[in-house]
Design a protein around this motif. Structure first.
Motif, PDB file in Angstrom:
ATOM      1  N   VAL A 395       0.823  -1.219   0.000  1.00 36.71           N
ATOM      2  CA  VAL A 395       0.000   0.000   0.000  1.00 36.71           C
ATOM      3  C   VAL A 395       0.854   1.265   0.000  1.00 36.71           C
ATOM      4  CG1 VAL A 395      -1.666   1.356   1.336  1.00 36.71           C
ATOM      5  CG2 VAL A 395      -2.034  -1.099   1.006  1.00 36.71           C
ATOM      6  N   PRO A 396       1.868   1.387   0.881  1.00 42.12           N
ATOM      7  CA  PRO A 396       2.682   2.609   0.850  1.00 42.12           C
ATOM      8  C   PRO A 396       3.360   2.870  -0.493  1.00 42.12           C
ATOM      9  CG  PRO A 396       3.077   1.426   2.885  1.00 42.12           C
ATOM     10  CD  PRO A 396       2.248   0.531   2.034  1.00 42.12           C
ATOM     11  N   GLN A 397       3.883   1.824  -1.133  1.00 38.69           N
ATOM     12  CA  GLN A 397       4.574   2.027  -2.400  1.00 38.69           C
ATOM     13  C   GLN A 397       3.605   2.396  -3.521  1.00 38.69           C
ATOM     14  OE1 GLN A 397       7.415   2.147  -0.491  1.00 38.69           O
ATOM     15  NE2 GLN A 397       8.381   1.721  -2.470  1.00 38.69           N
ATOM     16  N   VAL A 398       2.445   1.774  -3.551  1.00 37.67           N
ATOM     17  CA  VAL A 398       1.441   2.114  -4.570  1.00 37.67           C
ATOM     18  C   VAL A 398       0.929   3.540  -4.354  1.00 37.67           C
ATOM     19  CG1 VAL A 398      -0.878   1.588  -5.430  1.00 37.67           C
ATOM     20  CG2 VAL A 398       0.745  -0.273  -4.998  1.00 37.67           C
ATOM     21  N   VAL A 399       0.659   3.903  -3.108  1.00 39.10           N
ATOM     22  CA  VAL A 399       0.192   5.256  -2.810  1.00 39.10           C
ATOM     23  C   VAL A 399       1.263   6.274  -3.197  1.00 39.10           C
ATOM     24  CG1 VAL A 399      -0.441   6.851  -0.954  1.00 39.10           C
ATOM     25  CG2 VAL A 399      -1.404   4.550  -0.997  1.00 39.10           C
ATOM     26  N   SER A 400       2.524   5.940  -2.961  1.00 38.82           N
ATOM     27  CA  SER A 400       3.620   6.844  -3.312  1.00 38.82           C
ATOM     28  C   SER A 400       3.660   7.094  -4.814  1.00 38.82           C
ATOM     29  CB  SER A 400       4.955   6.267  -2.836  1.00 38.82           C
ATOM     30  OG  SER A 400       6.013   7.169  -3.063  1.00 38.82           O
ATOM     31  N   VAL A 401       3.466   6.048  -5.613  1.00 36.73           N
ATOM     32  CA  VAL A 401       3.455   6.194  -7.065  1.00 36.73           C
ATOM     33  C   VAL A 401       2.262   7.038  -7.516  1.00 36.73           C
ATOM     34  CG1 VAL A 401       3.114   4.944  -9.231  1.00 36.73           C
ATOM     35  CG2 VAL A 401       4.780   4.114  -7.562  1.00 36.73           C
ATOM     36  N   VAL A 402       1.090   6.779  -6.944  1.00 38.23           N
ATOM     37  CA  VAL A 402      -0.107   7.547  -7.306  1.00 38.23           C
ATOM     38  C   VAL A 402       0.099   9.022  -6.954  1.00 38.23           C
ATOM     39  CG1 VAL A 402      -2.557   7.897  -6.817  1.00 38.23           C
ATOM     40  CG2 VAL A 402      -1.661   5.577  -7.097  1.00 38.23           C
ATOM     41  N   ALA A 403       0.662   9.285  -5.774  1.00 37.12           N
ATOM     42  CA  ALA A 403       0.915  10.671  -5.367  1.00 37.12           C
ATOM     43  C   ALA A 403       1.920  11.341  -6.297  1.00 37.12           C
ATOM     44  CB  ALA A 403       1.436  10.695  -3.923  1.00 37.12           C
ATOM     45  N   LEU A 404       2.948  10.599  -6.698  1.00 38.11           N
ATOM     46  CA  LEU A 404       3.944  11.134  -7.625  1.00 38.11           C
ATOM     47  C   LEU A 404       3.298  11.529  -8.945  1.00 38.11           C
ATOM     48  CD1 LEU A 404       7.431   9.555  -8.347  1.00 38.11           C
ATOM     49  CD2 LEU A 404       5.995  10.358 -10.196  1.00 38.11           C
ATOM     50  N   LEU A 405       2.481  10.636  -9.486  1.00 40.37           N
ATOM     51  CA  LEU A 405       1.838  10.915 -10.774  1.00 40.37           C
ATOM     52  C   LEU A 405       0.867  12.088 -10.665  1.00 40.37           C
ATOM     53  CD1 LEU A 405       1.142   7.252 -11.938  1.00 40.37           C
ATOM     54  CD2 LEU A 405       2.857   8.809 -12.864  1.00 40.37           C
ATOM     55  N   ALA A 406       0.105  12.129  -9.563  1.00 40.49           N
ATOM     56  CA  ALA A 406      -0.876  13.195  -9.404  1.00 40.49           C
ATOM     57  C   ALA A 406      -0.199  14.550  -9.241  1.00 40.49           C
ATOM     58  CB  ALA A 406      -1.770  12.897  -8.194  1.00 40.49           C
ATOM     59  N   TRP A 407       0.804  14.623  -8.359  1.00 36.91           N
ATOM     60  CA  TRP A 407       1.489  15.892  -8.113  1.00 36.91           C
ATOM     61  C   TRP A 407       2.290  16.342  -9.329  1.00 36.91           C
ATOM     62  CZ3 TRP A 407       2.007  20.292  -5.707  1.00 36.91           C
ATOM     63  CH2 TRP A 407       3.241  20.963  -5.744  1.00 36.91           C
ATOM     64  N   THR A 408       3.158  15.467  -9.805  1.00 36.73           N
ATOM     65  CA  THR A 408       4.034  15.834 -10.907  1.00 36.73           C
ATOM     66  C   THR A 408       3.243  16.077 -12.183  1.00 36.73           C
ATOM     67  OG1 THR A 408       5.741  14.450  -9.908  1.00 36.73           O
ATOM     68  CG2 THR A 408       6.114  15.182 -12.155  1.00 36.73           C
ATOM     69  N   GLY A 409       2.248  15.238 -12.440  1.00 34.51           N
ATOM     70  CA  GLY A 409       1.461  15.395 -13.652  1.00 34.51           C
ATOM     71  C   GLY A 409       0.653  16.671 -13.666  1.00 34.51           C
ATOM     72  N   SER A 410      -0.036  16.980 -12.569  1.00 34.67           N
ATOM     73  CA  SER A 410      -0.897  18.158 -12.543  1.00 34.67           C
ATOM     74  C   SER A 410      -0.095  19.452 -12.543  1.00 34.67           C
ATOM     75  CB  SER A 410      -1.825  18.110 -11.330  1.00 34.67           C
ATOM     76  OG  SER A 410      -1.074  18.072 -10.119  1.00 34.67           O
TER      77      SER A 410
END
Length: 453
Positions: A395-410
């Motif tokens: 869960v922590p690693q998947v959440v970290s990837v999702v947060a990376l994509l959301a922050w960096t992408g937006s």
């Protein structure tokens, strides 16, 4: 526009210098006496971190050579200029804003305040001007920040305005990279959740790779990269020697990147980290080499170079927590992901990424973050994944990837959109056709015939 930007830059430089002056008398441990008293091994660790810093700094030369070699001769001066100046810009941006946003709240001298989402102390190093420990951390982390900014350059090569490039290098180093870095490394919410990224598969490489993809998409492809039906057309690399030499330099520097992230020579795990780094890099290269050999009957050294880099990117997050056999598996999968991502980027998304920045750093960096949850064996730092019978990191690693994509992408989308609407991202068609060396800098990298005295 150029004169206005230069004037603004000079004014800001003077203001920063004046603002920073009162801090020169401050610092938690200005001569290192307290550090030495607390830890007699501190000089060894300081030298180790400084050596690692120099190795990571030298990776800038590797990035410059790889990008210049993979593109056309008429843009060589432009590419070398960008890679030289983005380090300078990133260093100043990280000094002024990035370091504070990333590590404010970590508790080091001058970095006392911060929260789960952002650091709020340490701007301009005002309260730690001579603290030996804080300055060491800043220097090491600064070269990482510069790496993240440099990754973007290759994806946007041969058609980007140099002034705009320097503007987004500043903003990436001052804001986008540090905020996600704070979440993982600076005491932020992802670190508290349990997310792990030892040396930056996500924090450095995936952040740079995702921004590279967005920048290349907003910029549009080079002229002639796709035909009228949207089929990709090859634009040959102009100097294979540059590329191979650049990869050797990057591989060399990566030992500082990964093993140096212990921040201590007394952490003898550095031998395993270095071995894992080497094995993952060669595994990625060998896999890509054999895939090409099976497809075409020939060895493609340029693809092999990207395979090596993909293996190195993939192992950067898990390198301290895995056995050597796992490093080989992670690196080989990284090479395979790079091949898939390269094809997906150009054939499906129709995005022109001249050096494969997203494939090498973005897609493979994400794999590196996720691989920790699979291959970490619990032998170091109590970091255990599936091979150790633990599901706690999934869960922590998947959440970290999702947060990376959301922050960096937006934020990346907003950044490149604003820059396109204000400064403009792309050079005029005639400048692109002529080559950016002449149009942007006034002279070519190579002289085709002898010049008169």
């Amino acid at each position: 526009m150029r004169k206005r930007l230069i004037t603004i830059g000079l004014v800001l430089t003077v203001l920063l210098a004046v603002w920073s002056t009162p801090a020169f008398a401050q610092g938690g441990d200005p001569d290192g006496a307290a550090t030495l008293a607390a830890d007699p091994w501190a000089p060894v660790n300081f030298v180790w971190v400084l050596l690692a810093t120099v190795l990571v700094f030298f990776m800038q030369a590797g990035f410059a050579l790889v990008e210049a070699g993979l593109t056309r001769a008429k843009n060589t001066v432009n590419i070398l200029t960008k890679n030289l100046l983005d380090f300078c810009i990133a260093a100043l941006a990280f000094f002024a804003f990035g370091f504070a946003l990333m590590f404010g709240g970590s508790g080091a001298p001058g970095l006392e305040s911060g929260n789960a989402f952002i650091g709020t102390s340490g701007f301009f190093l005002l309260n730690a001007a001579y603290d030996v420990n804080t300055i060491l951390l800043w220097l090491f982390q600064m070269v990482f920040a510069a790496t993240a900014a440099t990754i973007i350059s290759g994806a946007m090569a041969e058609r980007t305005k140099v002034e705009t490039y320097l503007a987004y290098s500043f903003l990436v180093s001052a804001l986008i990279y540090p905020v996600y870095g704070h979440w993982v490394w600076g005491g932020g919410w992802l670190g508290e959740l349990g997310a792990v990224d030892f040396a930056g598969s996500g924090v450095v490489h995936a952040v740079g790779g995702v921004l590279a993809l967005i920048g290349a998409w907003k910029l549009g492809p080079r002229k002639g990269r796709f035909d009228a039906e949207g089929r990709p057309q090859t634009i040959p690399a102009h100097n294979v020697v540059y590329v191979v030499l650049g990869v050797f330099i990057l591989f060399f520097g990566w030992f500082g990147f990964n093993a140096g992230s212990t921040l201590a020579a007394t952490e003898l795990r550095i031998s395993i980290i270095a071995a894992n780094t080497a094995l993952a890099g060669v595994a990625g290269g060998v896999l890509v080499m054999y895939v090409g050999l099976m497809r075409t009957g020939r060895i493609d050294v340029l693809a092999t170079c990207n395979g090596i880099l993909a293996g190195l990117v993939a192992v950067t997050a898990p390198c301290a927590f895995i056995a050597p056999w796992a490093a080989i598996v992670i690196g080989a999968i990284g090479g395979a992901i790079m091949l898939w991502a390269t094809s997906f980027t150009e054939r499906t998304l129709k995005i022109d990424d001249p050096v494969g920045a997203f494939a090498v750093h973005g897609a493979t960096g994400i794999w590196g973050v996720l691989s920790v949850a699979i291959f970490a064996d619990g032998t170091y730092g109590d970091v255990a994944g599936l091979v150790a019978g633990s599901t706690s990191l999934i869960v922590p690693q998947v959440v970290s990837v999702v947060a990376l994509l959301a922050w960096t992408g937006s934020v990346g989308f907003v950044l490149f959109t604003l820059l396109d609407k204000t400064m403009g991202l792309r050079v005029p068609d005639e400048d692109e056709e002529k080559g950016l060396d002449v149009s942007e800098h006034g002279y070519p990298a190579y002289v085709s015939e002898p010049q008169s005295a």
